[in-house]
Design a protein around this motif. Structure first.
Motif, PDB file in Angstrom:
ATOM      1  N   ASN A 173      -6.693 -45.947  -2.660  1.00 52.08           N
ATOM      2  CA  ASN A 173      -8.025 -46.535  -2.529  1.00 52.08           C
ATOM      3  C   ASN A 173      -9.064 -45.617  -3.167  1.00 52.08           C
ATOM      4  N   VAL A 174     -10.202 -46.212  -3.547  1.00 51.77           N
ATOM      5  CA  VAL A 174     -11.239 -45.433  -4.228  1.00 51.77           C
ATOM      6  C   VAL A 174     -11.740 -44.326  -3.310  1.00 51.77           C
ATOM      7  N   TYR A 175     -11.756 -43.115  -3.841  1.00 53.63           N
ATOM      8  CA  TYR A 175     -12.163 -41.924  -3.076  1.00 53.63           C
ATOM      9  C   TYR A 175     -13.535 -41.455  -3.524  1.00 53.63           C
ATOM     10  N   SER A 176     -13.741 -41.453  -4.845  1.00 51.66           N
ATOM     11  CA  SER A 176     -15.030 -40.996  -5.379  1.00 51.66           C
ATOM     12  C   SER A 176     -15.231 -41.572  -6.778  1.00 51.66           C
ATOM     13  N   THR A 177     -16.461 -41.896  -7.099  1.00 48.40           N
ATOM     14  CA  THR A 177     -16.815 -42.366  -8.444  1.00 48.40           C
ATOM     15  C   THR A 177     -18.049 -41.605  -8.890  1.00 48.40           C
ATOM     16  N   PHE A 178     -18.006 -41.070 -10.105  1.00 45.64           N
ATOM     17  CA  PHE A 178     -19.201 -40.369 -10.604  1.00 45.64           C
ATOM     18  C   PHE A 178     -19.291 -40.481 -12.113  1.00 45.64           C
ATOM     19  N   GLN A 179     -20.517 -40.323 -12.598  1.00 42.54           N
ATOM     20  CA  GLN A 179     -20.777 -40.367 -14.045  1.00 42.54           C
ATOM     21  C   GLN A 179     -20.550 -38.960 -14.598  1.00 42.54           C
ATOM     22  N   SER A 180     -19.493 -38.808 -15.374  1.00 46.33           N
ATOM     23  CA  SER A 180     -19.143 -37.481 -15.894  1.00 46.33           C
ATOM     24  C   SER A 180     -19.937 -37.142 -17.155  1.00 46.33           C
ATOM     25  N   HIS A 181     -20.000 -38.079 -18.098  1.00 46.84           N
ATOM     26  CA  HIS A 181     -20.679 -37.826 -19.377  1.00 46.84           C
ATOM     27  C   HIS A 181     -21.657 -38.958 -19.686  1.00 46.84           C
ATOM     28  N   GLU A 182     -22.720 -38.609 -20.366  1.00 48.24           N
ATOM     29  CA  GLU A 182     -23.726 -39.576 -20.813  1.00 48.24           C
ATOM     30  C   GLU A 182     -23.699 -39.629 -22.339  1.00 48.24           C
ATOM     31  N   PRO A 183     -24.130 -40.753 -22.934  1.00 42.71           N
ATOM     32  CA  PRO A 183     -24.204 -40.772 -24.404  1.00 42.71           C
ATOM     33  C   PRO A 183     -25.239 -39.769 -24.902  1.00 42.71           C
ATOM     34  N   GLU A 184     -24.919 -39.092 -26.002  1.00 45.44           N
ATOM     35  CA  GLU A 184     -25.841 -38.106 -26.567  1.00 45.44           C
ATOM     36  C   GLU A 184     -26.038 -38.387 -28.046  1.00 45.44           C
ATOM     37  N   PHE A 185     -26.974 -37.656 -28.634  1.00 43.18           N
ATOM     38  CA  PHE A 185     -27.210 -37.811 -30.071  1.00 43.18           C
ATOM     39  C   PHE A 185     -27.325 -36.433 -30.707  1.00 43.18           C
ATOM     40  N   ASP A 186     -26.527 -36.210 -31.740  1.00 46.43           N
ATOM     41  CA  ASP A 186     -26.584 -34.944 -32.472  1.00 46.43           C
ATOM     42  C   ASP A 186     -27.610 -35.111 -33.602  1.00 46.43           C
ATOM     43  N   TYR A 187     -28.787 -34.517 -33.393  1.00 47.11           N
ATOM     44  CA  TYR A 187     -29.876 -34.721 -34.354  1.00 47.11           C
ATOM     45  C   TYR A 187     -29.609 -34.028 -35.680  1.00 47.11           C
ATOM     46  N   LEU A 188     -28.879 -32.928 -35.650  1.00 48.34           N
ATOM     47  CA  LEU A 188     -28.620 -32.207 -36.903  1.00 48.34           C
ATOM     48  C   LEU A 188     -27.694 -32.991 -37.818  1.00 48.34           C
ATOM     49  N   LYS A 189     -26.738 -33.712 -37.210  1.00 49.55           N
ATOM     50  CA  LYS A 189     -25.772 -34.455 -38.033  1.00 49.55           C
ATOM     51  C   LYS A 189     -26.051 -35.954 -38.022  1.00 49.55           C
ATOM     52  N   SER A 190     -27.083 -36.376 -37.294  1.00 49.23           N
ATOM     53  CA  SER A 190     -27.399 -37.803 -37.140  1.00 49.23           C
ATOM     54  C   SER A 190     -26.179 -38.583 -36.662  1.00 49.23           C
ATOM     55  N   LEU A 191     -25.555 -38.064 -35.621  1.00 48.75           N
ATOM     56  CA  LEU A 191     -24.343 -38.689 -35.086  1.00 48.75           C
ATOM     57  C   LEU A 191     -24.516 -39.012 -33.611  1.00 48.75           C
ATOM     58  N   GLU A 192     -24.073 -40.208 -33.239  1.00 48.12           N
ATOM     59  CA  GLU A 192     -24.039 -40.532 -31.818  1.00 48.12           C
ATOM     60  C   GLU A 192     -22.775 -39.939 -31.217  1.00 48.12           C
ATOM     61  N   ILE A 193     -22.889 -39.311 -30.061  1.00 45.69           N
ATOM     62  CA  ILE A 193     -21.721 -38.782 -29.347  1.00 45.69           C
ATOM     63  C   ILE A 193     -21.493 -39.712 -28.163  1.00 45.69           C
TER      64      ILE A 193
END
Length: 422
Positions: free
Chosen positions: A47-67
């Protein structure tokens, strides 16, 4: 929802907890329910024990890349105290999470009321000793370490070392060694990046630490080779200690040979004597003492060899299937298409194909073996190759470290199966 697609599945060392990561950057942890005498059929219930947001979307401004926030891998650390720790990673950043329980809270503060408002210091006439009161169980997840900015390319593997103090992280061209307490530096132990990127012929596809020898690790490549390295030999392990490669049969060479020989996963056996590799069509078991060929080869879906052209056109030929050992290293499991997954018994050499789907997986129902017809007359229970659904694929599977309980991720559904109780 694309964010709900499961991207990794991992049991902890005891098998009591099962973690999944998804494309939306969430980690969901399931806990094994203790069986009770009046409900013995609940042995494999999670059964579900815990749920959490581990990572959020980011943006690498130097390379203009979405992470993207997608969780690529989760690895548990061995439990040292009441809390649990796990590492989770997206393409660029690895995080160490602490999962702990709270079932008591402090009450009777001197400087604030029960509702949290500060009391007037002049009204305090006596000293109270705060007491711990029971409360409903809360499971908290908190990030303890963030290991960032060490990978130029996308992280494909993390692996905790047997010393339980260090771990590896691998991307397409480099492998780094980290200490779990130190976030601002890591040691680059493998670098296969050529001086001129036009000369690039292979990339690292997976890496894993040996389960008992903390100085040994392996990494696999897109050329179908595996290199075993020993950190005692040199600080930079660009020169391998062992090189595992099966010679190619010239008669079966085709346009797709190089693509389908790329290794998508490598796993040491629990004993540390063997390792298993998964390429597009097969699973191979290697003895670490024999480099020139695998000791066992299992065909996962040989019937797809004639379909490689269409699988190339729809990009399925680049799917990365994982593989796993059972607790005693006597059986192995890996996924296929049409929500099929395959299990191979290493002792009897018997194999079975099972399906993870809502229709076939009613609670407590026994799974029926599935068969794929490879031409000629199709039998009643067989499925023809042409009717397989290539959008339904099982890339991620996990086997309980002690019991015959398996977890199978089919897109956004997690199935947990156990062996039959008489």
């Amino acid at each position: 929802m694309a964010a709900d697609i499961i991207s990794t599945v991992e049991f902890n060392y005891s098998g009591d907890l099962l973690a999944t990561g998804d494309k939306g950057g969430r980690v969901v942890i399931f806990q094994h329910e203790q069986e009770s005498k009046n409900r013995p059929h609940l042995r494999g219930e999670y059964n579900v024990y815990s749920t959490f947001q581990s990572h959020e979307p980011e943006f690498d401004y130097l390379k203009s890349l979405e992470i993207e926030e997608k969780i690529n891998k989760i690895r548990w650390l061995p439990q040292q105290n009441a809390a649990h720790f796990l590492l989770s990673t997206n393409d660029k950043t690895i995080k160490l999470w602490k999962i702990s329980e709270r079932d008591k809270r402090a009450e009777g503060y001197n400087l604030k009321d029960e509702d949290g408002r500060l009391r007037d210091p002049f009204r305090i006439t006596s000293l109270r000793v705060p007491v711990l009161m029971p409360m409903d169980l809360m499971v908290e997840a908190s990030p303890r370490r963030i290991f960032a900015n060490a990978h130029t390319y996308h992280i494909n593997s993390i692996s905790v070392n047997s010393d339980h103090e260090t771990y590896l992280s691998a991307d397409d061209l480099r492998i780094n060694l980290w200490h779990l307490e130190i976030t601002d530096r890591s040691f680059n132990i493998v670098d296969i990046k050529p001086a001129n990127m036009e000369e690039l012929t292979e990339v690292i596809t997976a890496a894993e630490c040996h389960p008992h020898q903390c100085n040994v690790f392996v990494y696999s490549s897109s050329k179908g080779t595996i290199r075993l390295c020993d950190m005692r030999a040199a600080a930079l392990c660009d020169r391998h200690s062992k090189f595992f490669e099966e010679p190619e049969d010239p008669s079966s060479r085709s346009f797709f040979s190089e693509i389908i020989s790329s290794i998508s996963d490598v796993k040491f056996s629990h004993s540390g004597r063997y390792m298993m590799t998964r390429d597009y069509l097969s699973v191979k078991v290697w003895d670490l003492n024999m480099e020139n060929r695998p000791v066992e080869t299992y065909q996962v879906h040989e019937y797809l060899r004639s379909k490689l052209c269409s699988l190339y056109e729809n990009d399925c030929i680049f799917d990365k299937f994982e593989c796993c050992w059972n607790g005693s290293d006597s059986a192995i499991m890996t996924g296929s298409y049409n929500n099929f997954f395959r299990m191979f018994d290493r002792n009897t050499r018997r194999d079975i194909t099972l399906e993870a789907s809502r229709e076939s997986s009613k609670p407590r129902a026994t799974l029926k073996p599935r068969k794929v017809s490879t031409g000629g007359k199709r039998k009643k229970d067989e499925i023809s190759v042409d009717s397989l659904d290539f959008n339904k694929k099982i890339l991620h599977t996990a086997w309980h470290p002690k019991d015959n309980v398996i977890a199978v991720a089919a897109t956004n559904n997690l199935y947990i199966f156990q062996d039959k109780i008489n």
